[in-house]
Structures are given as C-alpha cells and as structure tokens.
Design an enzyme around this catalytic site. Structure first.
Site, short mmCIF file in Angstrom:
data_model
loop_
_atom_site.label_atom_id
_atom_site.label_comp_id
_atom_site.label_asym_id
_atom_site.label_seq_id
_atom_site.Cartn_x
_atom_site.Cartn_y
_atom_site.Cartn_z
N ARG A 165 -37.05 -27.17 -53.31
CA ARG A 165 -37.93 -26.23 -54.01
C ARG A 165 -38.52 -25.17 -53.08
O ARG A 165 -38.75 -24.04 -53.48
CB ARG A 165 -39.04 -27.00 -54.70
CG ARG A 165 -39.64 -26.27 -55.88
CD ARG A 165 -40.89 -26.98 -56.38
NE ARG A 165 -40.60 -28.21 -57.07
CZ ARG A 165 -41.37 -29.31 -57.00
NH1 ARG A 165 -42.46 -29.32 -56.28
NH2 ARG A 165 -41.03 -30.39 -57.66
N TYR B 102 -53.87 -4.68 -62.93
CA TYR B 102 -52.61 -4.81 -63.68
C TYR B 102 -52.90 -5.48 -65.03
O TYR B 102 -53.49 -6.56 -65.10
CB TYR B 102 -51.66 -5.65 -62.83
CG TYR B 102 -50.31 -5.93 -63.41
CD1 TYR B 102 -49.42 -4.90 -63.69
CD2 TYR B 102 -49.90 -7.24 -63.63
CE1 TYR B 102 -48.17 -5.17 -64.20
CE2 TYR B 102 -48.64 -7.52 -64.13
CZ TYR B 102 -47.78 -6.48 -64.42
OH TYR B 102 -46.53 -6.76 -64.92
N ASP C 265 -54.19 -7.28 -55.36
CA ASP C 265 -52.79 -7.00 -55.68
C ASP C 265 -52.36 -5.81 -54.81
O ASP C 265 -52.92 -4.72 -54.92
CB ASP C 265 -52.67 -6.66 -57.18
CG ASP C 265 -51.23 -6.47 -57.64
OD1 ASP C 265 -50.41 -5.98 -56.84
OD2 ASP C 265 -50.94 -6.77 -58.81
N LYS D 243 -40.82 -4.85 -57.10
CA LYS D 243 -40.95 -3.40 -57.04
C LYS D 243 -40.36 -2.83 -55.74
O LYS D 243 -39.16 -2.84 -55.58
CB LYS D 243 -42.42 -3.02 -57.22
CG LYS D 243 -43.10 -3.70 -58.44
CD LYS D 243 -42.59 -3.13 -59.76
CE LYS D 243 -43.01 -3.98 -60.96
NZ LYS D 243 -44.45 -4.09 -61.17
#
Ligand SMILES: *Cc1c(COP(=O)(O)O)cnc(C)c1O
Length: 395
Positions: A64, A117, A188, A213
C-alpha cells in the site's frame, strides 16, 4: 538529496534507478515499480523494516505504501515544498481529507478561508459535521479569523491564492496568528505546487497539493500529496494515512515523476502566456476586474511580489455582460476546452457558477459574470485572437 542544488537540477536527477550489480547498467528513467506486497530475504530483514516503520521511517512492509517509484515522488514533493515528509494519496481532494482528518477529533472546530477550493465545503457538510466537527468560513485575514476563533478551534485551513479569484493571502501573518493560538495551519498549495510558492517556508505546518494539476502537467492522472513541515506533524499524518488506507498506483506515481521534471519550463511558459492574455483582456471595455496576482493591476500584486517566486497560467476575469452573452462567449471559444481542472498543457475555460463565489468575501456582487481561464502552452497570440473573436461573436 542535496539542498545545495537548484530545484531545477534536483528535478532532473530525482529517483535515479540503482545500477544492476552484474551489468553495471541502469535505466535513465526509474521504472514503475508495481507491487501489491513486498517479500523479504529473511525474517531479520522484515524485523528491521518493521522496526524502522514503527519509529516513523519510510521502510515498506506492504504494497500500500509503494516502493521506489512512490519514494522518488515523495522526495520530489519534500524538496519542492521544503518539508520533512510527504504522503501520496489518490487525488488532491484526498490530500485535503487526509490533511484535515489527521488533526481533528470530535468536538473540534476548524477555521477555514472562504476562498478555499469549493469541495472543502462538501467534505465539511457530508463528513466532518457528521463526526461532530464544525467549520466556520471567514474572509481570509487575521482580523476575521480572530473574531471567529473558539476555545475548541484546532485547525486553520487556507488556500493561497484562493481558488477562482486567485486571492493571495498573507501567509506569514496567518502563521503568526496560528502559532499564537496553538492552531495547526494547513494550506492548499496546488497553485504554487512548491515551485513558485512555498507556504511551509512562510510558516504553514502542512501543505496539500493536487498533483493532478501542475505536477502531473499532462491532464492524464489524479494524484495528491500531503507534506508535513516537521517530524511530529508527519507522525500524525502517517498514522491517519495508514488507517484510512489511501494508496496510489505506481503507474500514476511514475507519470507524476515524468511530468514534474518539466514543471519549471511549463510553469514559466504558461505564466508568460497568462500575462499576455491579461494585457489583452485589460483592453476590453467589457472587462471589469482581472484576477491574477502576477498582473500589475491585481489587488494583491504586492503580496505576490513579496511571497511568490513565479506565477502560472491561472486567471479569472469579471465581465460586464449578461449571463446569456457570457454563455455565447464561452461557447464561441475554439482553443479553450470547456471544463474544470487546470495545470495541463491545454487551455481551459470555466464559466463560474455564481453560487460558488457568492460566499467569497473577495467577490463584489456587482460584477456580472466570472470567467476562469487556465492558459496552456499554446501560442499566446493564438489564444488572444480566439478570445477576441469569441467576444465579437457573442455580441
Ligand atoms: C483540483 C484541485 C484540488 C483537488 O484535486 P483533485 O486531484 O482534482 O481531487 C484541490 N485543490 C485545488 C486548489 C484544486 O484546484
């Protein structure tokens, strides 16, 4: 990883594969190391890895966490953001979730910038409230946050520049405020992606980045990262991350690693294009305000000059036209794809839903419509010609 090198140099050498002991050769590009679990040569090696893992190390005992490809990308995020440790998650939204969930408990209160956001409000509404965690949205400045502070406030959550209106925040002042009131400052940093803005160096504790992005840069993957400034913060995120079970495909980590090597070039080009577009838009009688911190007319231009080292292709502008003409304008564009997201090679346009900015203190409601552009890597003159023809066609 050498701190003395320039970031651009580091990005070209990050994640080099080891030489094969027999042939003395190594691939230039680190392969995508896909695996669901790890096998050990002996129990002693497993014990060693477990011990390291339990004391906060990066040793992998299960798939993981990902192996070399993931580790290389984590190193890149640490270097970009000047952080202690980075955690990869499957999307930018998951990074926000992990960043917040790592630090709040039932009964806690979050102060959030109203320019954050949009989907942060969805996380709040659909999940956090159900767990007894309250959030208050404020104009993103110290005075407003101070007025909304509660005895149970634990986290200050911000985004600079804010989504949609590119509102640059005074990060050092917010960090001082957070420190004075024992709040953890999470920000962010998708806009800066560590390259043109480093909030951890400006005082924030945790940075979350949508690698989807600019880091990926090619509109072909979803990825997020949470970067901690210090060991204690990293431990808390590590514990929460392991419990929540986030995992990223090695192929996506590999794509992000490939993409990020050219991020400085792409960012520089798209930023230069965006400034040319701002210049052209400023000639339009219909434009009321241009929102782009690197633009000389932006309200927060001085703050941008002080705290950022570059810019990108994100800009918004308000148009004094009615809603029907705004729709005709967007539909008439040929080089701008109608769609969300940004940071890829291509230009995008979004006719911003008025409801999504109604609660932003920075939005003046007398401005008719808001259009957000992501300026891509096309030729700027072509983009400007397209914008001009669409404006004329919409009349
Ligand atoms: C896109 C975006 C996110 C979410 O990233 P996803 O990978 O799409 O989940 C978070 N913050 C900002 C500022 C974004 O633009």
């Amino acid at each position: 990883m050498s701190k003395k090198q320039h970031l651009h140099t580091f990005l070209q050498h990050a994640g080099q594969a080891d030489f094969d002991e027999r042939t003395g050769a190594a691939p230039v590009a680190l392969p995508s190391m896909r695996t669901s679990t790890v096998r050990f040569k002996s129990l002693d090696y497993l014990d060693q890895a477990t011990k390291d893992r339990n004391s906060g190390g990066r040793s992998v005992i299960y798939g993981r966490a990902g192996m070399d490809t993931h580790r290389a990308l984590e190193d890149v995020f640490c270097e970009l953001e000047a952080g202690e440790r980075a955690f990869l998650v499957p999307s930018g939204m998951a990074a926000i979730t992990l960043g917040i969930m790592s630090f709040v408990s039932q009964g806690d209160h979050i102060l959030a910038a109203d320019c954050s956001y949009g989907p942060v409000r969805t996380l709040d509404r659909n999940v956090l409230q159900r767990m007894g965690i309250q959030t208050t949205y404020c104009a993103p400045n110290v005075e407003a946050f101070k007025a909304a502070l509660q005895p149970n406030t634990k986290v200050l959550y911000v985004e600079s520049p804010g989504s949609l209106l590119m509102q640059m925040l005074d990060m050092p002042a917010l960090a001082d405020f957070a420190k004075a009131h024992d709040l953890l400052l999470i920000t962010d940093n998708t806009w800066g992606s560590g390259l043109i803005y480093q909030p951890l160096s400006l005082g924030a504790d945790v940075s979350v980045v949508a690698g989807t992005k600019y880091v990926g840069g090619h509109s072909d993957l979803m990825l997020g990262a949470v970067i901690a400034k210090d060991k204690k913060t990293a431990e808390q995120i590590d514990a929460c991350n392991y419990a929540l079970g986030f995992s990223v495909s090695a192929d996506d980590a590999w794509l992000a690693l490939r993409g990020v090597r050219t991020m400085p070039l792409r960012m520089r080009e798209t930023a230069a294009n965006a400034l040319q577009v701002c210049e052209a838009l400023s000639q339009w009688a219909e434009v009321k305000t241009i929102y782009h911190p690197a633009w000389k007319g932006d309200k927060y231009h001085a703050l941008w000059q002080r705290d950022a080292t570059g810019s990108n292709g994100m800009l918004a502008f308000s148009l004094n036209v009615d809603a029907a003409r705004a729709r005709r304008f967007v539909d008439a564009l040929t080089l701008f794809g109608i769609g969300f997201s940004w940071g890829g090679f291509e230009s995008l346009v979004q006719l911003v839903d008025p409801n999504s900015i109604a609660s932003h203190s920075y939005w003046a409601n007398d401005e008719a419509v808001l259009i957000r552009l992501h300026i891509g890597l096309e030729n700027a003159e072509d983009l400007i010609a397209d914008l001009n023809q669409a404006l004329a066609a919409s009349a």
